[in-house]
Design an enzyme around this catalytic site. Structure first.
Site, PDB file in Angstrom:
ATOM      1  N   CYS A  16       0.809  -1.208   0.000  1.00 31.48           N
ATOM      2  CA  CYS A  16       0.000   0.000   0.000  1.00 31.48           C
ATOM      3  C   CYS A  16       0.836   1.249   0.000  1.00 31.48           C
ATOM      4  CB  CYS A  16      -0.882   0.034   1.250  1.00 31.48           C
ATOM      5  SG  CYS A  16      -1.866  -1.434   1.458  1.00 31.48           S
ATOM      6  N   GLY A  42      -0.546   0.806  -5.074  1.00 28.77           N
ATOM      7  CA  GLY A  42      -1.815   0.136  -4.833  1.00 28.77           C
ATOM      8  C   GLY A  42      -2.887   0.597  -5.787  1.00 28.77           C
ATOM      9  N   ASN A 117       0.580   0.491   5.700  1.00 29.77           N
ATOM     10  CA  ASN A 117       1.314  -0.197   4.641  1.00 29.77           C
ATOM     11  C   ASN A 117       2.208  -1.218   5.321  1.00 29.77           C
ATOM     12  OD1 ASN A 117       4.242   0.678   2.701  1.00 29.77           O
ATOM     13  ND2 ASN A 117       2.835  -1.001   2.369  1.00 29.77           N
ATOM     14  N   GLY A 118       2.028  -2.464   4.955  1.00 31.19           N
ATOM     15  CA  GLY A 118       2.851  -3.509   5.561  1.00 31.19           C
ATOM     16  C   GLY A 118       2.016  -4.732   5.853  1.00 31.19           C
ATOM     17  N   TYR A 257      12.154  -2.913  -7.050  1.00 31.64           N
ATOM     18  CA  TYR A 257      10.933  -2.916  -7.871  1.00 31.64           C
ATOM     19  C   TYR A 257       9.851  -1.954  -7.397  1.00 31.64           C
ATOM     20  CZ  TYR A 257       6.399  -4.454  -9.643  1.00 31.64           C
ATOM     21  OH  TYR A 257       5.156  -4.479 -10.189  1.00 31.64           O
TER      22      TYR A 257
END
Ligand code: AMP
Length: 484
Positions: A16, A42, A117-118, A257
């Site tokens: 995210c 996301g 996020n995670g 990436y």
């Protein structure tokens, strides 16, 4: 039905982007722009919650930021000088609106919106304990575990409750929360996922990546430190470090990436790191060839670095159609294969009769590489040499990057010769782990104290995997069946 990962159907993972702003009259418009810059993190859903001094306002929806926040009336309805926003990655075949963040809850101390996020690695255990004590969950997201831990904490202030809650969770998390007094940003003690602080005039901004500051003309101030809780409000800025000292282990895959090339994360330009990886790769596994061709877009900076170092010409031998979503979004194998063909096409004039070095960032299942090699050969290439700007992805990530189960990872199924055969290229080489560290300014990987989280390549997991080790899924039980 449970919301599950499409690849292994037993794991929910969130990749995210998060954004927060305090002290600006246009907080919702700026949040929408910030999320737009974080869209690569996301594409499944987007949401913004603002606070106007009396009330919270929320808008959340499935799809892209532009699908949900292009409408002026929606932006205008999100009143307030502070707000937070979230974009969520498409890791699920089945998508539920109840999982769309920011999550919001009313507490004893007032309202709180939160986004994450995670991935928590002990959320199954925590959730079971909470449910036993009477918590009623509304979503299947592990972020809600944090919300319940805050709700059930006996501490006084929201910050103390947050610390109390986070002492119990394990995993990788960058959090942004909105309260009635301001915004809060948190990074997990190892700093696995990114979070940075920016400034726009008098307003403070929190964002997963610095590209979200650039889009609104804000200045990058600094990264939030691993284990730091930063509260921003009328008092200004306050920093807490309640978790003791830990060695930082930032996710190396963000550099390879995931992050946008124009972002600077943890003090390093993502673009420069990728170019340096390409140069290392050229030094480590050079081969006679006519042309260096990136698999766009993620292979482009590494291919440039490879071309400069090797002296071989760089050509865009593959063209990407930007109006097709990433291959990983496709929920079934059949469609995923189709997706690869929809996404890339051969630029024949630069491939026919050539010995081609193809550069991509990673091989996961091998689907993309197989299709691309086939396409390049069909376009007349005489040789195809695949060069990958990450070491072999041999282990699953449990810290927030969507990866299939280990047995579906090509590198865990085959050695280099086996992978070469599977993909159908003439030669295949990956950057070495030390080469990768060199590209990030380290002499080599120190096995006793690695500077990054590189578990996907080494299997060295820096945070305990309580749920996984106990054979438990980190998704949560739900009686609701909700599909959109
Ligand atoms: P695969 O086709 O399964 O081998 O996946 C490799 C391709 O997916 C590469 O071209 C990568 O750029 C891309 N990729 C790698 N990791 C991820 C990820 N976590 N999410 C989305 N795409 C990814």
């Amino acid at each position: 039905m449970l919301t599950t990962d499409p690849y292994d159907d037993d794991h929910l993972r969130d990749e995210c982007g998060v954004f927060g702003i305090y002290g600006h009259a246009d907080s919702s418009a700026l949040a929408a722009l910030g999320l737009h810059a974080l869209q690569h993190r996301g594409q499944e859903a987007a949401g913004i919650v603002t606070y106007d001094g009396e009330q919270f306002h929320a808008h959340r929806g499935l799809g892209l930021v532009s699908d949900n926040f292009s409408n002026k009336d929606i932006i205008a309805s999100l009143v307030g000088h502070s707000g937070i926003g979230h974009v969520r990655y498409a890791t699920t075949g089945e998508v539920a609106i109840r999982n769309v963040q920011p999550l919001f809850a009313d507490f004893e101390f007032g309202g709180l919106a939160i986004c994450h996020n995670g991935n928590l690695t002990n959320s199954y255990h925590l959730r079971r304990q909470l449910v036993r004590r009477g918590s009623i969950f509304q979503s299947t997201s592990d972020t809600e575990v944090i919300v319940h831990l805050i709700a059930t904490s006996l501490k006084e202030t929201v910050e103390e409750r947050m610390v109390d809650a986070l002492r119990q969770v394990e995993g990788a998390y960058s959090l942004v929360a909105l309260t009635q007094t301001g915004i809060i940003g948190v990074r997990d003690p190892l700093g696995v996922r990114p979070l940075a602080l920016g400034k726009l005039g008098d307003a403070y901004i929190l964002a997963s990546e610095s590209c979200a500051f650039d889009i609104i003309g804000a200045d990058f101030v600094r990264d939030i430190e691993p284990g730091e809780i930063i509260t921003i409000g009328a008092h200004g800025l306050k920093s807490l470090k309640p978790f003791g000292r830990h060695r930082r282990r930032f996710c190396v895959f963000e550099h390879i990436y995931f992050a946008r090339p124009d972002s600077v994360v943890e003090g390093l330009s993502v673009y420069d790191v990728r170019k340096r990886i390409g140069a290392e790769l050229a030094r480590e596994s050079s081969i006679d060839a006519d042309v260096v061709v990136p698999v766009p877009d993620s292979g482009v900076p590494a291919a440039l670095g490879y071309s400069v170092e090797s002296g071989l010409p760089f050509e865009l031998g593959i063209i990407r159609n930007h109006y097709v979503g990433r291959t990983f979004i496709e929920p079934t194998d059949q469609i995923r294969h189709l997706g690869v063909r929809l996404k890339h096409s051969a630029n024949r004039g630069h491939l026919a009769g050539k010995r081609v070095i193809l550069v991509d960032d990673s091989i996961v299942r091998g689907t993309t590489s197989t299709k691309i090699v086939d396409m390049v050969r069909n376009a007349g290439a005489s040789e195809v040499h695949m060069r990958i700007s990450s070491p072999p992805t041999s282990y699953s990530c449990f810290y927030g990057i969507a990866t299939p189960e280990r047995d579906k990872l090509l590198a865990s199924r085959f050695d280099i010769a086996g992978m070469t055969k599977f993909i159908g290229c003439d030669t295949l080489a990956f950057i070495s782990i030390d080469g990768l560290y060199r590209a990030m300014g380290e002499p080599a990987r120190d096995p006793a104290a690695p500077k990054f989280c590189d578990a996907c390549f080494t299997g060295d997991y820096p945070i305990p995997l309580a749920d996984h080790d106990a054979g438990k899924v980190s998704t949560q039980l739900s009686l609701l069946s909700e599909t959109i």
